[in-house]
Design an enzyme around this catalytic site. Structure first.
Site, PDB file in Angstrom:
ATOM      1  N   ARG A  88       0.637  -1.224  -0.039  1.00  0.00           N
ATOM      2  CA  ARG A  88      -0.038  -0.177   0.086  1.00  0.00           C
ATOM      3  C   ARG A  88       0.753   1.191  -0.091  1.00  0.00           C
ATOM      4  O   ARG A  88       0.583   2.313  -0.558  1.00  0.00           O
ATOM      5  CB  ARG A  88      -0.931  -0.097   1.197  1.00  0.00           C
ATOM      6  CG  ARG A  88      -1.850  -1.101   0.873  1.00  0.00           C
ATOM      7  CD  ARG A  88      -3.259  -0.973   1.911  1.00  0.00           C
ATOM      8  NE  ARG A  88      -4.017  -1.759   2.202  1.00  0.00           N
ATOM      9  CZ  ARG A  88      -5.058  -1.994   2.935  1.00  0.00           C
ATOM     10  NH1 ARG A  88      -5.175  -1.160   4.062  1.00  0.00           N
ATOM     11  NH2 ARG A  88      -5.888  -2.933   2.981  1.00  0.00           N
ATOM     12  N   ASP A 114     -16.030   8.912   9.792  1.00  0.00           N
ATOM     13  CA  ASP A 114     -14.672   7.930   9.727  1.00  0.00           C
ATOM     14  C   ASP A 114     -13.437   8.786   9.597  1.00  0.00           C
ATOM     15  O   ASP A 114     -13.344  10.025   9.278  1.00  0.00           O
ATOM     16  CB  ASP A 114     -14.941   7.374   8.249  1.00  0.00           C
ATOM     17  CG  ASP A 114     -14.177   5.916   8.167  1.00  0.00           C
ATOM     18  OD1 ASP A 114     -14.654   4.984   7.967  1.00  0.00           O
ATOM     19  OD2 ASP A 114     -12.883   6.260   7.940  1.00  0.00           O
TER      20      ASP A 114
HETATM   21  C1  LIG Z   1     -13.624  -2.344   7.577  1.00  0.00           C
HETATM   22  S1  LIG Z   1     -14.480  -0.601   7.481  1.00  0.00           S
HETATM   23  C2  LIG Z   1     -15.980  -0.869   8.239  1.00  0.00           C
HETATM   24  C3  LIG Z   1     -16.965  -0.220   7.528  1.00  0.00           C
HETATM   25  C4  LIG Z   1     -18.493  -0.339   8.260  1.00  0.00           C
HETATM   26  N1  LIG Z   1     -18.534  -0.116   9.843  1.00  0.00           N
HETATM   27  C5  LIG Z   1     -18.710  -1.940   8.202  1.00  0.00           C
HETATM   28  O1  LIG Z   1     -18.811  -2.891   9.166  1.00  0.00           O
HETATM   29  O2  LIG Z   1     -19.062  -2.235   7.084  1.00  0.00           O
HETATM   30  C6  LIG Z   1     -13.519   0.094   9.007  1.00  0.00           C
HETATM   31  C7  LIG Z   1     -13.429   1.591   8.821  1.00  0.00           C
HETATM   32  O3  LIG Z   1     -12.816   1.879  10.040  1.00  0.00           O
HETATM   33  C8  LIG Z   1     -12.131   3.130   9.644  1.00  0.00           C
HETATM   34  N2  LIG Z   1     -11.335   3.697  10.773  1.00  0.00           N
HETATM   35  C9  LIG Z   1     -10.061   2.817  11.091  1.00  0.00           C
HETATM   36  N3  LIG Z   1      -9.444   3.510  12.104  1.00  0.00           N
HETATM   37  C10 LIG Z   1     -10.321   4.398  12.523  1.00  0.00           C
HETATM   38  C11 LIG Z   1     -10.288   5.390  13.444  1.00  0.00           C
HETATM   39  N4  LIG Z   1      -9.207   5.524  14.606  1.00  0.00           N
HETATM   40  N5  LIG Z   1     -11.195   6.181  13.889  1.00  0.00           N
HETATM   41  C12 LIG Z   1     -12.376   6.274  12.753  1.00  0.00           C
HETATM   42  N6  LIG Z   1     -12.305   5.354  11.800  1.00  0.00           N
HETATM   43  C13 LIG Z   1     -11.386   4.466  11.514  1.00  0.00           C
HETATM   44  C14 LIG Z   1     -11.597   3.075   8.510  1.00  0.00           C
HETATM   45  O4  LIG Z   1     -11.104   4.140   7.909  1.00  0.00           O
HETATM   46  C15 LIG Z   1     -12.659   2.260   7.654  1.00  0.00           C
HETATM   47  O5  LIG Z   1     -13.381   2.985   6.804  1.00  0.00           O
END
Ligand SMILES: C[S@@+](CC[C@H](N)C(=O)[O-])C[C@H]1O[C@@H](n2cnc3c(N)ncnc32)[C@H](O)[C@@H]1O
Length: 289
Positions: free
Chosen positions: A49, A159
């Protein structure tokens, strides 16, 4: 670290030198700033990445890239975080949560709107990725919350990743994702909520109006002072270590009303973390006091 011969050959063939130190610097930074814990197995993923970022910036080594990241207010720092988040999501992912909303949560809101005359309801989709999750909530509200028209109902969707929020706000998806929307729900909305044209599907204005997107790091202070009726935080705590997860869940508790629901991902059990919650469905927790 002992590398197998194959791994060593792979590393030799790489465009950029990627040392243990480089990996450690990167892993520590992303852990400190975003809570994401990267184990050694993620080395190849991190290389894959971030080498795109090195190419884009025309840097010669990961050492130079790490030097750039020393300034966490730099423009690159956000791109670095964006590159390391995993955004996989889906409309109506973990469908049992939306069934619980339809059968339990929304009837309770309707009863409160009718009986107690309450008119303000708030739901938070924390870590909303490209928007499929909050739009799934919005579609469920439109189809099954009778009081929607009369009440002030809003979904906050947050997010950390700035790129993915641009996609979420745009509300445009591929046609193939249309099949993720439950036909029964679409029937109730009689084609008003979502439009399909060519190979695109777009959320309609009524759906989009219900959702407000904001960039928010779950580890940072939160600006919201209101209390939510439900919080959905799914498939992000799996990237956090136990301490970060525990702190986060305690903060969610302070933002959730008594009787409200916390929805977590299938691998994110809260058992043993909060004792004032009752598990009322598959990874659905009701706040009891
Ligand atoms: C795998 S996705 C999950 C999306 C959705 N909640 C679902 O279950 O389908 C994880 C998301 O968490 C966000 N994320 C990761 N670390 C984070 C943080 N410290 N604060 C806010 N968002 C975060 C990422 O950018 C990503 O979009």
């Amino acid at each position: 670290m002992v590398l197998s011969t194959l791994q060593a050959k792979n590393e030799e063939a790489r465009e950029y030198r990627f040392t243990d130190r480089d990996f450690r610097v990167i892993a520590d930074l992303v852990h400190d700033k975003a809570g994401i814990a990267l184990s050694d197995e993620k080395r190849n993923l991190v290389y894959g990445r971030l080498s795109k970022r090195l190419r884009h910036l025309q840097l010669e080594s990961f050492r130079d890239y790490c030097a750039l990241l020393e300034d966490d207010s730099s423009e690159e720092f956000q791109d670095f975080i964006n590159a390391l988040t995993t955004n996989h999501t889906k409309f109506f992912r973990e469908a049992h949560h939306f069934i619980h909303m339809k059968d339990v949560f929304l009837p309770q809101l309707d009863a409160e709107a009718k009986g107690a005359g309450r008119s303000k309801f708030r739901i938070w989709s924390a870590a909303c990725s490209s928007g499929e999750e909050p739009y799934s909530i919005a579609l469920t509200l439109m189809a099954y919350l009778a009081a929607l028209e009369k009440c002030d109902v809003r979904i906050l969707a947050t997010d950390l990743d700035s790129n993915i929020l641009t996609k979420a706000r745009n509300a445009e998806y591929s046609h193939s994702q249309y099949s993720d929307l439950p036909p029964k729900l679409l029937n109730r909305l009689s084609g008003k909520a979502v439009s399909v044209s060519g190979n695109k599907m777009k959320m309609g204005d009524d759906v989009r109006r219900l959702v407000t997107f904001r960039q928010l790091n779950l580890l940072s202070p939160w600006p919201m002072d209101g209390i939510f009726d439900a919080i959905m935080c799914r498939n992000v705590m799996i990237y956090f270590d136990d301490e970060t997860k525990e702190k986060l869940v305690k903060r969610f508790d302070r933002q959730l009303k008594v009787g409200g629901y916390l929805y977590t991902g299938h691998a994110e059990s809260l058992l043993g973390v909060l004792d004032n919650y009752k598990m009322v469905g598959r990874t659905v927790y009701e706040k009891m006091e």
